[in-house]
Motif scaffolding. Structure first.
Motif, PDB file in Angstrom:
ATOM      1  N   VAL A   1       0.835  -1.196   0.000  1.00 28.18           N
ATOM      2  CA  VAL A   1       0.000   0.000   0.000  1.00 28.18           C
ATOM      3  C   VAL A   1       0.870   1.247   0.000  1.00 28.18           C
ATOM      4  O   VAL A   1       0.591   2.220  -0.720  1.00 28.18           O
ATOM      5  CB  VAL A   1      -0.952   0.004   1.217  1.00 28.18           C
ATOM      6  N   GLU A   2       1.931   1.235   0.770  1.00 28.22           N
ATOM      7  CA  GLU A   2       2.833   2.384   0.796  1.00 28.22           C
ATOM      8  C   GLU A   2       3.475   2.608  -0.576  1.00 28.22           C
ATOM      9  O   GLU A   2       3.562   3.740  -1.063  1.00 28.22           O
ATOM     10  CB  GLU A   2       3.920   2.179   1.854  1.00 28.22           C
ATOM     11  N   LYS A   3       3.856   1.501  -1.219  1.00 31.08           N
ATOM     12  CA  LYS A   3       4.468   1.598  -2.543  1.00 31.08           C
ATOM     13  C   LYS A   3       3.495   2.167  -3.571  1.00 31.08           C
ATOM     14  O   LYS A   3       3.825   3.101  -4.314  1.00 31.08           O
ATOM     15  CB  LYS A   3       4.947   0.213  -2.984  1.00 31.08           C
ATOM     16  N   ARG A   4       2.288   1.626  -3.625  1.00 30.09           N
ATOM     17  CA  ARG A   4       1.328   2.047  -4.641  1.00 30.09           C
ATOM     18  C   ARG A   4       0.773   3.448  -4.373  1.00 30.09           C
ATOM     19  O   ARG A   4       0.341   4.126  -5.306  1.00 30.09           O
ATOM     20  CB  ARG A   4       0.176   1.041  -4.724  1.00 30.09           C
ATOM     21  N   SER A   5       0.788   3.844  -3.101  1.00 32.42           N
ATOM     22  CA  SER A   5       0.306   5.196  -2.781  1.00 32.42           C
ATOM     23  C   SER A   5       1.416   6.229  -2.879  1.00 32.42           C
ATOM     24  O   SER A   5       1.208   7.402  -2.590  1.00 32.42           O
ATOM     25  CB  SER A   5      -0.291   5.221  -1.370  1.00 32.42           C
ATOM     26  N   LYS A   6       2.613   5.755  -3.296  1.00 30.92           N
ATOM     27  CA  LYS A   6       3.786   6.628  -3.417  1.00 30.92           C
ATOM     28  C   LYS A   6       4.093   7.340  -2.098  1.00 30.92           C
ATOM     29  O   LYS A   6       4.483   8.501  -2.064  1.00 30.92           O
ATOM     30  CB  LYS A   6       3.586   7.653  -4.546  1.00 30.92           C
ATOM     31  N   GLY A   7       3.911   6.595  -1.022  1.00 31.34           N
ATOM     32  CA  GLY A   7       4.256   7.115   0.294  1.00 31.34           C
ATOM     33  C   GLY A   7       3.183   7.936   0.961  1.00 31.34           C
ATOM     34  O   GLY A   7       3.375   8.418   2.080  1.00 31.34           O
ATOM     35  N   ALA A   8       2.041   8.086   0.322  1.00 30.31           N
ATOM     36  CA  ALA A   8       0.961   8.864   0.934  1.00 30.31           C
ATOM     37  C   ALA A   8       0.392   8.158   2.154  1.00 30.31           C
ATOM     38  O   ALA A   8      -0.111   8.794   3.080  1.00 30.31           O
ATOM     39  CB  ALA A   8      -0.144   9.126  -0.077  1.00 30.31           C
ATOM     40  N   LEU A   9       0.464   6.811   2.160  1.00 28.44           N
ATOM     41  CA  LEU A   9       0.032   6.017   3.312  1.00 28.44           C
ATOM     42  C   LEU A   9       1.245   5.272   3.863  1.00 28.44           C
ATOM     43  O   LEU A   9       1.917   4.546   3.125  1.00 28.44           O
ATOM     44  CB  LEU A   9      -1.053   5.030   2.901  1.00 28.44           C
ATOM     45  N   LYS A  10       1.521   5.472   5.126  1.00 26.02           N
ATOM     46  CA  LYS A  10       2.635   4.799   5.781  1.00 26.02           C
ATOM     47  C   LYS A  10       2.122   4.034   6.986  1.00 26.02           C
ATOM     48  O   LYS A  10       1.113   4.413   7.592  1.00 26.02           O
ATOM     49  CB  LYS A  10       3.696   5.817   6.208  1.00 26.02           C
ATOM     50  N   PHE A  11       2.821   2.965   7.346  1.00 21.42           N
ATOM     51  CA  PHE A  11       2.347   2.082   8.403  1.00 21.42           C
ATOM     52  C   PHE A  11       3.417   1.790   9.435  1.00 21.42           C
ATOM     53  O   PHE A  11       4.604   1.693   9.116  1.00 21.42           O
ATOM     54  CB  PHE A  11       1.891   0.741   7.805  1.00 21.42           C
ATOM     55  N   SER A  12       2.972   1.614  10.663  1.00 26.98           N
ATOM     56  CA  SER A  12       3.795   1.074  11.733  1.00 26.98           C
ATOM     57  C   SER A  12       3.122  -0.224  12.171  1.00 26.98           C
ATOM     58  O   SER A  12       1.912  -0.242  12.427  1.00 26.98           O
ATOM     59  CB  SER A  12       3.877   2.038  12.916  1.00 26.98           C
ATOM     60  N   ILE A  13       3.896  -1.322  12.231  1.00 25.87           N
ATOM     61  CA  ILE A  13       3.368  -2.627  12.602  1.00 25.87           C
ATOM     62  C   ILE A  13       3.720  -2.911  14.062  1.00 25.87           C
ATOM     63  O   ILE A  13       4.873  -2.765  14.470  1.00 25.87           O
ATOM     64  CB  ILE A  13       3.946  -3.742  11.711  1.00 25.87           C
ATOM     65  N   TYR A  14       2.729  -3.336  14.830  1.00 31.40           N
ATOM     66  CA  TYR A  14       2.928  -3.640  16.253  1.00 31.40           C
ATOM     67  C   TYR A  14       2.531  -5.096  16.514  1.00 31.40           C
ATOM     68  O   TYR A  14       1.369  -5.393  16.783  1.00 31.40           O
ATOM     69  CB  TYR A  14       2.090  -2.702  17.121  1.00 31.40           C
ATOM     70  N   PRO A  15       3.484  -6.034  16.443  1.00 26.68           N
ATOM     71  CA  PRO A  15       3.167  -7.448  16.693  1.00 26.68           C
ATOM     72  C   PRO A  15       3.107  -7.739  18.195  1.00 26.68           C
ATOM     73  O   PRO A  15       3.442  -6.890  19.029  1.00 26.68           O
ATOM     74  CB  PRO A  15       4.349  -8.164  16.044  1.00 26.68           C
ATOM     75  N   GLY A  16       2.688  -8.967  18.518  1.00 30.18           N
ATOM     76  CA  GLY A  16       2.746  -9.426  19.889  1.00 30.18           C
ATOM     77  C   GLY A  16       1.968  -8.590  20.888  1.00 30.18           C
ATOM     78  O   GLY A  16       2.342  -8.512  22.060  1.00 30.18           O
ATOM     79  N   SER A  17       0.877  -7.953  20.439  1.00 22.79           N
ATOM     80  CA  SER A  17       0.077  -7.078  21.316  1.00 22.79           C
ATOM     81  C   SER A  17       0.933  -6.035  22.009  1.00 22.79           C
ATOM     82  O   SER A  17       0.691  -5.665  23.157  1.00 22.79           O
ATOM     83  CB  SER A  17      -0.681  -7.920  22.358  1.00 22.79           C
ATOM     84  N   SER A  18       1.948  -5.552  21.299  1.00 22.47           N
ATOM     85  CA  SER A  18       2.872  -4.581  21.885  1.00 22.47           C
ATOM     86  C   SER A  18       2.296  -3.174  21.951  1.00 22.47           C
ATOM     87  O   SER A  18       2.782  -2.338  22.719  1.00 22.47           O
ATOM     88  CB  SER A  18       4.182  -4.558  21.085  1.00 22.47           C
TER      89      SER A  18
END
Length: 340
Positions: A60-77
């Protein structure tokens, strides 16, 4: 201002506008947080649900050309497992990949996502999305503030500290984690004592003896290293009464604020990743057997005869209880039965 000075100023502005730093700042319009309860890894290795989350974010970040960025929080962190669904409804969390049935206390209809014996194959499970039952479930969730992004189904089995549990009679007197209210009702009718907790807490409960066996997805049976505390395993390789809808979901209030093209992008990438989820789930159904056999656990498969016994109990207990909750639940169950 002289012509030379004006040209110099315009050139400086043009250079600034073309600066990668400025472009990055302009594109980074929306930062989204994606939370889940599963062990973290990389985009190429680890629990496939974490990998899928990272693949989704990267694409999604690639196709939106960086307009949408994400932070992933695994392990209920980022927040506790059982708080994630409610947080999405309130707009306090952007996205989560979480077992849908965990929200059954808040939205009773969603317990159909882990209804014992109602889904017995991946073909049936993945047919839900475009069937009447899937469309109605998606509508209910949307009305409750949740957007379905990826439909992810997982088959599951039972790990046990002692013997494999295949027939209902095998469960008598055992303390077992089912994973949903409906699964627990079936287990109780079979004579088991049920234990309620999220999958990331199974290891500790089995290690201490607070729980003797647990139903969960094949992927969780591997990722949470339950083979270290198990001597028996019943797999989903030959079918199962335990199929869980574990979707990637997004807060509707967050989703609705995005431009239409970004909304469509999120849904498109989510749909594309369903093939990866299906392939990974099937692979884990096979791999889990090898993992447990390696440490000397007794590994067995569910038989068609045993599956029918569990289904008979489920119809009289879990299905009836769910249907009696409300006209909405009764309608969903009726639509789901059409896929059997």
């Amino acid at each position: 201002m002289t012509v030379t000075t004006r040209r110099s100023a315009m050139a400086s502005l043009a250079a600034l506008a073309a600066s990668p730093l400025l472009l990055q700042s302009a594109w980074a319009q929306t930062a989204l947080k994606l939370s889940h309860q599963f062990p973290g890894g990389t985009i190429d290795a680890g629990d496939f649900r974490d990998r899928l989350s990272r693949m989704f974010a990267a694409e999604v970040e690639k196709r939106s050309k960086g307009a949408l960025k994400f932070s992933i929080y695994p392990g209920s962190s980022l927040m506790k497992t059982n708080a994630q669904f409610s947080a999405m409804r309130k707009g306090a969390l952007d996205l989560s990949l979480v077992p849908l049935s965990y929200a059954g206390g808040e939205v009773p209809e969603v317990n159909i996502g882990l209804m014992p014996g109602l889904v017995t194959s991946y073909e049936q499970a993945y047919g839900w999305k475009n069937a009447e039952v899937g469309k109605e479930l998606a509508r209910i969730l949307y009305d409750k503030g949740i957007v379905m992004v990826s439909w992810i189904w997982q088959g599951g089995g039972m790990a046990s500290r002692t013997k494999p549990v295949v027939d209902p009679d095998d469960a008598k007197g055992m303390k077992i984690r089912g994973g949903s209210r409906e699964m627990d009702l079936m287990l109780k009718a079979a004579g088991a004592a049920v234990v309620t907790l999220p999958s990331n807490e199974i290891y500790a409960a089995m290690q201490t003896g607070a729980m003797e066996a647990a139903l969960t997805s094949s992927t969780s049976l591997i990722s949470f290293r339950l083979e270290e505390v198990s001597k028996g395993l019943t797999t989903a390789r030959a079918g199962s009464y335990w199929f869980m809808l574990e979707p990637l979901m997004m807060s509707r209030s967050v989703f609705d604020k995005l431009p239409k093209d970004q909304q469509q992008l999120i849904l498109a990438v989510g749909a594309e990743l369903e093939a990866f989820a299906l392939k990974s789930s099937k692979e884990d159904d096979q791999q889990v057997a090898a993992v447990y056999q390696k440490v000397g656990a007794k590994v067995v498969d569910m038989t068609p005869a045993s599956l029918k016994k569990w289904q008979t109990i489920a119809r009289a207990t879990a299905w009836k209880d769910y249907s009696d909750k409300s006209p909405s639940c009764a309608n969903l169950l009726k639509l789901a039965e059409k896929t059997l």
